[in-house]
Design an enzyme around this catalytic site. Structure first.
Site, PDB file in Angstrom:
ATOM      1  N   GLU A  36      -5.796  -9.585   0.339  1.00 26.68           N
ATOM      2  CA  GLU A  36      -5.351  -8.616   1.342  1.00 26.68           C
ATOM      3  C   GLU A  36      -6.312  -8.583   2.512  1.00 26.68           C
ATOM      4  O   GLU A  36      -7.422  -8.065   2.387  1.00 26.68           O
ATOM      5  CB  GLU A  36      -5.302  -7.225   0.716  1.00 26.68           C
ATOM      6  CG  GLU A  36      -4.540  -7.155  -0.588  1.00 26.68           C
ATOM      7  CD  GLU A  36      -5.131  -6.057  -1.485  1.00 26.68           C
ATOM      8  OE1 GLU A  36      -5.269  -4.917  -1.016  1.00 26.68           O
ATOM      9  OE2 GLU A  36      -5.467  -6.345  -2.634  1.00 26.68           O
ATOM     10  N   HIS A  81       0.287  -6.478   0.559  1.00 25.11           N
ATOM     11  CA  HIS A  81      -0.240  -6.439  -0.808  1.00 25.11           C
ATOM     12  C   HIS A  81       0.507  -7.349  -1.794  1.00 25.11           C
ATOM     13  O   HIS A  81       0.644  -7.011  -2.983  1.00 25.11           O
ATOM     14  CB  HIS A  81      -0.214  -4.995  -1.296  1.00 25.11           C
ATOM     15  CG  HIS A  81      -1.227  -4.673  -2.345  1.00 25.11           C
ATOM     16  ND1 HIS A  81      -1.132  -5.127  -3.641  1.00 25.11           N
ATOM     17  CD2 HIS A  81      -2.375  -3.966  -2.288  1.00 25.11           C
ATOM     18  CE1 HIS A  81      -2.168  -4.682  -4.336  1.00 25.11           C
ATOM     19  NE2 HIS A  81      -2.939  -3.976  -3.540  1.00 25.11           N
ATOM     20  N   HIS A 113      -4.589   3.364  -1.189  1.00 27.11           N
ATOM     21  CA  HIS A 113      -3.374   2.772  -0.626  1.00 27.11           C
ATOM     22  C   HIS A 113      -2.397   3.767   0.000  1.00 27.11           C
ATOM     23  O   HIS A 113      -1.183   3.667  -0.190  1.00 27.11           O
ATOM     24  CB  HIS A 113      -2.657   1.958  -1.700  1.00 27.11           C
ATOM     25  CG  HIS A 113      -3.387   0.714  -2.138  1.00 27.11           C
ATOM     26  ND1 HIS A 113      -4.328   0.076  -1.370  1.00 27.11           N
ATOM     27  CD2 HIS A 113      -3.304  -0.020  -3.285  1.00 27.11           C
ATOM     28  CE1 HIS A 113      -4.791  -0.991  -2.013  1.00 27.11           C
ATOM     29  NE2 HIS A 113      -4.192  -1.069  -3.189  1.00 27.11           N
TER      30      HIS A 113
HETATM   31  C1  BGC Z   1      -7.160  -2.927  -5.323  1.00 27.58           C
HETATM   32  C2  BGC Z   1      -7.229  -2.698  -6.802  1.00 27.58           C
HETATM   33  C3  BGC Z   1      -6.057  -1.868  -7.195  1.00 27.58           C
HETATM   34  C4  BGC Z   1      -4.798  -2.566  -6.792  1.00 27.58           C
HETATM   35  C5  BGC Z   1      -3.600  -1.701  -7.109  1.00 27.58           C
HETATM   36  C6  BGC Z   1      -5.888  -3.611  -4.992  1.00 27.58           C
HETATM   37  O1  BGC Z   1      -5.784  -3.743  -3.618  1.00 27.58           O
HETATM   38  O2  BGC Z   1      -8.244  -3.696  -4.861  1.00 27.58           O
HETATM   39  O3  BGC Z   1      -8.432  -2.067  -7.153  1.00 27.58           O
HETATM   40  O4  BGC Z   1      -6.048  -1.612  -8.555  1.00 27.58           O
HETATM   41  O5  BGC Z   1      -4.813  -2.826  -5.434  1.00 27.58           O
HETATM   42  O6  BGC Z   1      -2.493  -2.433  -7.239  1.00 27.58           O
END
Ligand code: BGC
Length: 379
Positions: free
Chosen positions: A344, A208, A137
């Site tokens: 997402e 998210h 991320h």
């Molecule tokens: C991921 C997860 C991750 C989470 C974090 C998601 O987009 O797929 O694996 O733990 O984000 O908040």
């Protein structure tokens, strides 16, 4: 002055004020206020979008975050259906990416490494599912943790802009990004991310938000009924990095081509589910040009339904497996395991290391555009 002249000058003054500050325009349904201050003293604003049916979306300059989304249930009762925090101070502790605009690269990059045009890049590894480090991320301080500049656009939108400098979090190129949220009277919340760069880079900007359509964040989403417009998904390794295989969902618990309650098969003895601790995968959306249906999710109790459309090739469905009650959110609620789901829309995870996946490269002269429409209803 006569009454009429007084009235005319009052009108002229308010028209002028409206031109200067669109938020004051009479027809607008966007308002703004100061939300708080960043640790360095910079002021942070929050914007409220409201439509004719009373739906409310709040968005803030911190992380270009969707702070709250209130929609009516089948009886018309409005509730917030997102996880998050009540105050900016809370959002500053947001380790789960609640509501956030995530970037430059949403989801995982294997080993935090990629090469582009023959040059190697190393990113911070900030996540290690299965004990295997990866970049997740956008890095240590991704787009979810920076201050964007917000501006009201027209009468139903807020645009956030941010310049991600060359080398930020290890990514090449100065990236000029905008994210626009708008709420229309058809009960659609639209999110549009656009970006241009002055040097080749990779990106996957993702929204998210964690949803619990019941409006009760203390309950799980296991009874939510999900449909995904996807005949294939991306299996992963232990580190939740796609293996590169594109696997059919047919005959597996990954098959959401027909409406299915999330809890029906989430604990099945199936390798992908064991590795993810539940659903935490990218589904490959069925082919289509431009905007296409990605997902429909319905909470039978409240009657709330959300339909997601996008122009992206995949959708990450994550059912909150890692939530463990340590995030204390709105109203003091401890967000427990599987009390929310994230849907997402995205490019393929780890695309920078997988030449067979759709390219995540953006070059000078090109414009990245990611569009999501969330349509809310109840019945
Ligand atoms: C991921 C997860 C991750 C989470 C974090 C998601 O987009 O797929 O694996 O733990 O984000 O908040």
């Amino acid at each position: 002055m006569t009454q009429t002249r007084l009235l005319i000058s009052a009108l002229a003054i308010s028209l002028l004020a409206c031109q200067k500050n669109p938020a004051m325009a009479k027809e607008t349904n966007v308002t703004q206020e100061v939300y708080g201050k960043m640790p360095d003293g910079k002021e942070v604003r929050i914007f409220t979008l409201a439509n004719k049916d009373g739906l409310i979306a709040k968005v803030t300059e911190y992380g270009a975050i969707l702070v709250l989304m209130e929609t009516p249930d089948k009886n018309g009762k409005l509730s917030d259906i997102t996880h998050g925090y009540d105050t900016l101070a809370g959002w500053l502790t947001n380790k789960s990416y609640f509501g956030a605009t995530v970037g430059r690269f949403g989801n995982r990059i294997k080993d935090g490494k990629f090469s582009l045009d023959g040059k190697d890049y190393t990113l911070a590894t900030n996540n290690d599912p299965g004990g295997i480090p990866c970049a997740l991320h956008g890095g240590l301080k991704g787009f979810d943790k920076v201050l964007w500049t917000g501006k009201v656009i027209g009468d139903d939108a807020v645009e956030f802009t941010y310049l991600s400098k060359d080398g930020e979090e290890g990514y090449p190129g100065n990236l000029t990004v905008s994210v626009t949220y708008s709420l229309n009277d058809n009960n659609e919340l639209k999110w549009v991310a656009k970006a241009t760069t002055d040097a080749p880079t990779v990106l996957n900007i993702v929204q998210h938000t964690y949803w619990n359509l019941s409006g009760d964040p203390a309950t799980t989403i296991l009874d939510h009924v999900l449909t995904l417009n996807a005949g294939n998904y991306l299996p992963t390794d232990k580190g939740l990095i796609p293996t590169g295989e594109i696997a059919p969902v047919a005959g597996t618990p990954m098959d959401f081509t027909k409406p299915t309650a999330i809890g029906d098969r989430v604990n099945d003895d199936f390798e992908a589910l064991k590795l993810g601790g539940g659903y935490d995968h990218a589904w490959v959306l069925n082919k289509g040009e431009g905007m296409r249906l990605a997902a429909t999710v319905k909470d039978p109790k409240s009657g709330r339904e959300m339909i997601i459309s996008t122009n992206q090739p995949a959708i990450q469905f994550y059912c909150g497996n890692f939530l463990d009650g340590s995030d204390v959110g709105k109203g003091g609620v401890k967000y427990a395991r599987r009390t929310a789901l994230a849907l997402e829309t995205e490019g393929f995870p780890d695309a920078p290391n997988k030449p067979q996946f759709p390219s995540a490269v953006l070059r000078p002269g090109e414009t990245y555009e990611h569009v999501i429409v969330y349509k809310f209803s109840a019945g």
